[in-house]
Design an enzyme around this catalytic site. Structure first.
Site, PDB file in Angstrom:
ATOM      1  N   SER A  41      -5.169   8.354 -22.226  1.00  0.00           N
ATOM      2  CA  SER A  41      -3.838   8.939 -22.347  1.00  0.00           C
ATOM      3  C   SER A  41      -3.875  10.380 -21.855  1.00  0.00           C
ATOM      4  CB  SER A  41      -3.372   8.913 -23.805  1.00  0.00           C
ATOM      5  OG  SER A  41      -2.238   9.750 -23.930  1.00  0.00           O
ATOM      6  N   HIS A  66      -2.321   6.068 -19.326  1.00  0.00           N
ATOM      7  CA  HIS A  66      -1.224   5.983 -20.288  1.00  0.00           C
ATOM      8  C   HIS A  66      -0.497   7.326 -20.272  1.00  0.00           C
ATOM      9  CE1 HIS A  66       0.594   4.457 -24.082  1.00  0.00           C
ATOM     10  NE2 HIS A  66       0.522   5.714 -24.494  1.00  0.00           N
ATOM     11  N   ASP A  68       2.599   9.580 -21.918  1.00  0.00           N
ATOM     12  CA  ASP A  68       3.447   9.684 -23.099  1.00  0.00           C
ATOM     13  C   ASP A  68       4.649  10.580 -22.837  1.00  0.00           C
ATOM     14  OD1 ASP A  68       1.963   8.171 -25.181  1.00  0.00           O
ATOM     15  OD2 ASP A  68       0.380   9.598 -24.682  1.00  0.00           O
ATOM     16  N   MET A  70       7.924  12.171 -24.336  1.00  0.00           N
ATOM     17  CA  MET A  70       8.509  12.477 -25.655  1.00  0.00           C
ATOM     18  C   MET A  70       9.749  13.345 -25.475  1.00  0.00           C
ATOM     19  SD  MET A  70       5.132  13.296 -27.914  1.00  0.00           S
ATOM     20  CE  MET A  70       3.605  12.367 -27.695  1.00  0.00           C
ATOM     21  N   HIS A  99       4.732   5.211 -21.829  1.00  0.00           N
ATOM     22  CA  HIS A  99       5.146   5.004 -23.213  1.00  0.00           C
ATOM     23  C   HIS A  99       6.293   5.961 -23.515  1.00  0.00           C
ATOM     24  CE1 HIS A  99       3.706   5.489 -27.711  1.00  0.00           C
ATOM     25  NE2 HIS A  99       4.891   4.912 -27.622  1.00  0.00           N
ATOM     26  N   MET A 101       8.670   7.622 -25.845  1.00  0.00           N
ATOM     27  CA  MET A 101       9.020   7.962 -27.228  1.00  0.00           C
ATOM     28  C   MET A 101      10.316   8.757 -27.140  1.00  0.00           C
ATOM     29  SD  MET A 101       5.147   8.742 -28.307  1.00  0.00           S
ATOM     30  CE  MET A 101       4.732   8.728 -26.569  1.00  0.00           C
ATOM     31  N   MET A 170       1.520   1.010 -32.695  1.00  0.00           N
ATOM     32  CA  MET A 170       1.124   2.405 -32.932  1.00  0.00           C
ATOM     33  C   MET A 170       0.206   2.473 -34.147  1.00  0.00           C
ATOM     34  SD  MET A 170       2.336   4.256 -30.549  1.00  0.00           S
ATOM     35  CE  MET A 170       1.649   5.760 -31.229  1.00  0.00           C
ATOM     36  N   GLY A 175       3.807  11.104 -31.576  1.00  0.00           N
ATOM     37  CA  GLY A 175       4.233  12.485 -31.380  1.00  0.00           C
ATOM     38  C   GLY A 175       3.097  13.420 -31.007  1.00  0.00           C
ATOM     39  N   GLY A 178      -4.753  13.210 -31.371  1.00  0.00           N
ATOM     40  CA  GLY A 178      -5.747  13.734 -32.305  1.00  0.00           C
ATOM     41  C   GLY A 178      -5.521  13.402 -33.767  1.00  0.00           C
ATOM     42  N   ASP A 208      -2.494   2.177 -29.902  1.00  0.00           N
ATOM     43  CA  ASP A 208      -2.387   3.572 -29.446  1.00  0.00           C
ATOM     44  C   ASP A 208      -2.406   4.508 -30.648  1.00  0.00           C
ATOM     45  OD1 ASP A 208      -1.749   5.954 -28.179  1.00  0.00           O
ATOM     46  OD2 ASP A 208       0.292   5.344 -27.616  1.00  0.00           O
ATOM     47  N   GLY A 230      -6.645   9.092 -26.191  1.00  0.00           N
ATOM     48  CA  GLY A 230      -6.348  10.422 -25.664  1.00  0.00           C
ATOM     49  C   GLY A 230      -7.487  11.384 -25.927  1.00  0.00           C
TER      50      GLY A 230
HETATM   51  C1  DX5 Z   1       0.752   9.663 -29.608  1.00  0.00           C
HETATM   52  C2  DX5 Z   1       0.654   9.066 -28.241  1.00  0.00           C
HETATM   53  C3  DX5 Z   1      -0.721   8.648 -27.879  1.00  0.00           C
HETATM   54  C4  DX5 Z   1      -1.726   9.788 -27.885  1.00  0.00           C
HETATM   55  C5  DX5 Z   1      -2.969   9.239 -28.494  1.00  0.00           C
HETATM   56  O1  DX5 Z   1       2.053   9.708 -30.018  1.00  0.00           O
HETATM   57  O2  DX5 Z   1       1.479   7.938 -28.101  1.00  0.00           O
HETATM   58  O3  DX5 Z   1      -0.764   7.953 -26.650  1.00  0.00           O
HETATM   59  O4  DX5 Z   1      -2.029  10.273 -26.626  1.00  0.00           O
HETATM   60  O5  DX5 Z   1      -3.867  10.268 -28.685  1.00  0.00           O
HETATM   61  P1  DX5 Z   1      -5.174  10.048 -29.553  1.00  0.00           P
HETATM   62  O6  DX5 Z   1      -5.972   8.968 -28.853  1.00  0.00           O
HETATM   63  O7  DX5 Z   1      -5.839  11.370 -29.554  1.00  0.00           O
HETATM   64  O8  DX5 Z   1      -4.729   9.618 -30.914  1.00  0.00           O
HETATM   65 ZN    ZN Z   2       1.189   6.656 -26.272  1.00  0.00          ZN
END
Ligand code: DX5
Ligand code: ZN
Length: 259
Positions: A41, A66, A68, A70, A99, A101, A170, A175, A178, A208, A230
């Site tokens: 990601s 991937h 994201d 938002m 993705h 959001m 999820m 959002g 980490g 994810d 990510g």
């Molecule tokens: C969070 C995202 C994820 C994020 C995952 O809302 O949708 O794709 O990048 O990050 P990690 O792998 O660090 O949880």
């Molecule tokens: Zn994501």
């Protein structure tokens, strides 16, 4: 694991593709059930070195990227939109797994498809007309995915399973990168797997959030085909290649010792 060319592509003669709609590009992902593969990601990448990070992921054999998106409403954070997706598209031929959001994502879909997304995933919680949004995604020539927040039961997407190419579970509240993996995602993956046909075409199951060498094998064992990671891929601790290799190794070792 990664890179089983073309084996799983359910898009060529997918049901629900509308007459006259553009044909989606082949996706070199293993068939659902034949993986899993890891999708880095970009949320955790160093945006000041985006091109370098994309190339590092590609060189390390990532199965796709991937992305994201938002909107600051559906989730309490803002990232990027179609111009950055288009920039990444120019940098790589890897599949782009977008993705969204985003509340009421319908208005954004044409621009996201135009930017070069291969898979576009919308949240079942983000629009009252998710079925229509999924139809729009396919009509735009992309693979359609539906995502569920941690608090949403698997049954919320049951009526849509024949209409989608991917279901995204999820394993954190979306959002931020980490965050810690929520184990409730494992039961949800198993519940979805049980709803899907045992044989024949079915959507990929994607997970994810909080995926690392400890949680990736758990998600894979619960039925995840696509593991989004990510902060376990892009971090200061090790280069992208070493991090990806560690994730793959963790999944492979656990699969080979599973009873
Ligand atoms: C969070 C995202 C994820 C994020 C995952 O809302 O949708 O794709 O990048 O990050 P990690 O792998 O660090 O949880
Ligand atoms: Zn994501």
């Amino acid at each position: 694991m990664d890179g089983t060319a073309g084996a799983g592509d359910p898009g060529d003669d997918r049901e629900g593709a509308q007459a006259g709609s553009p044909v989606a590009r082949p996706l070199a992902w293993p068939a659902p059930g034949a993986g899993p593969v890891v999708l880095p990601s970009l949320l955790s990448a160093d945006f000041a070195r985006l091109a370098e990070q994309v190339r590092a992921a590609e060189a390390a054999g990532a199965a796709g990227l991937h992305l994201d998106v938002m909107d600051g409403h559906f989730v309490p954070n803002l990232t990027f939109g179609p111009p950055i997706i288009a920039a990444v598209r120019r940098l790589t031929s890897l599949p782009l797994d977008v993705h969204l959001m985003v509340e009421l994502p319908e208005a954004l879909l044409p621009a996201v498809a135009e930017a070069g997304a291969d898979v576009v995933t919308v949240h079942v919680e983000a629009t009252p007309h998710v079925h229509r949004a999924l139809q729009m995604i396919r009509a735009l020539g992309c693979r359609a995915g539906v995502a569920l927040n941690p608090g949403t039961p698997a049954t919320a997407v049951e009526p849509l399973l024949a209409e989608v190419d991917l279901v995204l579970v999820m394993s954190v509240n979306p959002g931020f990168a980490g965050q810690a993996f929520l184990p409730l995602a494992l039961d949800k993956l198993r519940a979805l797997r049980a709803m899907l046909p045992a044989a024949g075409p079915r959507p990929w199951l994607e997970v994810d959030g909080g995926i690392d060498p400890k949680t990736a094998p758990l998600a894979a064992a619960a039925g995840a085909d696509l593991l989004v990671a990510g902060s376990a891929v892009f971090n200061q601790r090790a280069p992208v290649e070493a991090n990806l290799a560690r994730l793959r190794q963790a999944v492979a070792t656990s699969a080979s010792t599973r009873p």
